[in-house]
Motif scaffolding. Sequence first.
Motif, PDB file in Angstrom:
ATOM      1  N   TYR A   8     -30.925  -4.540  35.632  1.00  0.00           N
ATOM      2  CA  TYR A   8     -30.902  -3.172  36.155  1.00  0.00           C
ATOM      3  C   TYR A   8     -32.137  -2.829  36.982  1.00  0.00           C
ATOM      4  O   TYR A   8     -32.136  -1.824  37.681  1.00  0.00           O
ATOM      5  CB  TYR A   8     -30.781  -2.163  35.009  1.00  0.00           C
ATOM      6  N   LYS A  66     -33.712   1.762  34.421  1.00  0.00           N
ATOM      7  CA  LYS A  66     -32.705   1.338  35.394  1.00  0.00           C
ATOM      8  C   LYS A  66     -33.011   1.857  36.799  1.00  0.00           C
ATOM      9  O   LYS A  66     -32.219   1.690  37.710  1.00  0.00           O
ATOM     10  CB  LYS A  66     -31.313   1.821  34.971  1.00  0.00           C
ATOM     11  N   TYR A  84     -29.400   2.189  39.071  1.00  0.00           N
ATOM     12  CA  TYR A  84     -28.138   1.691  38.534  1.00  0.00           C
ATOM     13  C   TYR A  84     -27.896   2.461  37.248  1.00  0.00           C
ATOM     14  O   TYR A  84     -28.847   2.882  36.578  1.00  0.00           O
ATOM     15  CB  TYR A  84     -28.229   0.204  38.200  1.00  0.00           C
TER      16      TYR A  84
END
Length: 183
Positions: A8, A66, A84
Amino acid sequence: MLAQDFDYQPTLRGSTLRLKPLAQKDFDGMYQAAGDPGIWVGHPAKDRYKREVFETYFASLLKTKKALAVIEIDTGKIVGGSSYYTPPDLPDSIAIGFTFLVREKWGGNTNRELKRLMVEHAFKTHDIVYFHIAPSNIRSQKATMKLGATHLYDAELNLSTAPMQWKCYGLTKAQWGVSQSNI
């Protein structure tokens, strides 16, 4: 690579941008990029340009592990951010969002390069990438469709602090391939 092995927070590099994992030391550069009220006009959080609001937002991004800082290679300056995330209604999927760029980078190739880097990384483990956009954010909807994504459905989802309505778009590898051949 399996979906559960998805990275991520990769470091990604394009011709003009470098994406790196967001870190606490990036706060000043991120806030400098985000401090323009015009950036947030189409977003649900229209006051995110205010330092105290952005501090909370930044802390929430860090907590996800992330989020990415978007850095212009030529200047070394942070020009935005993106993340993400896992859509709450599609738990085995990947989405890209929480993206912002300084207005100087609007309307050019910066968003396309940013999304190209992120989408191609996501396609290493996923066959479709999702985008959730506020109904009022027409500019982001248009930019997402330029990538080849299509509107799939509308849903009330809790993507951050409270449930709200989102326009849900999807981009398959095939759609991405067609959009790249049209450049």
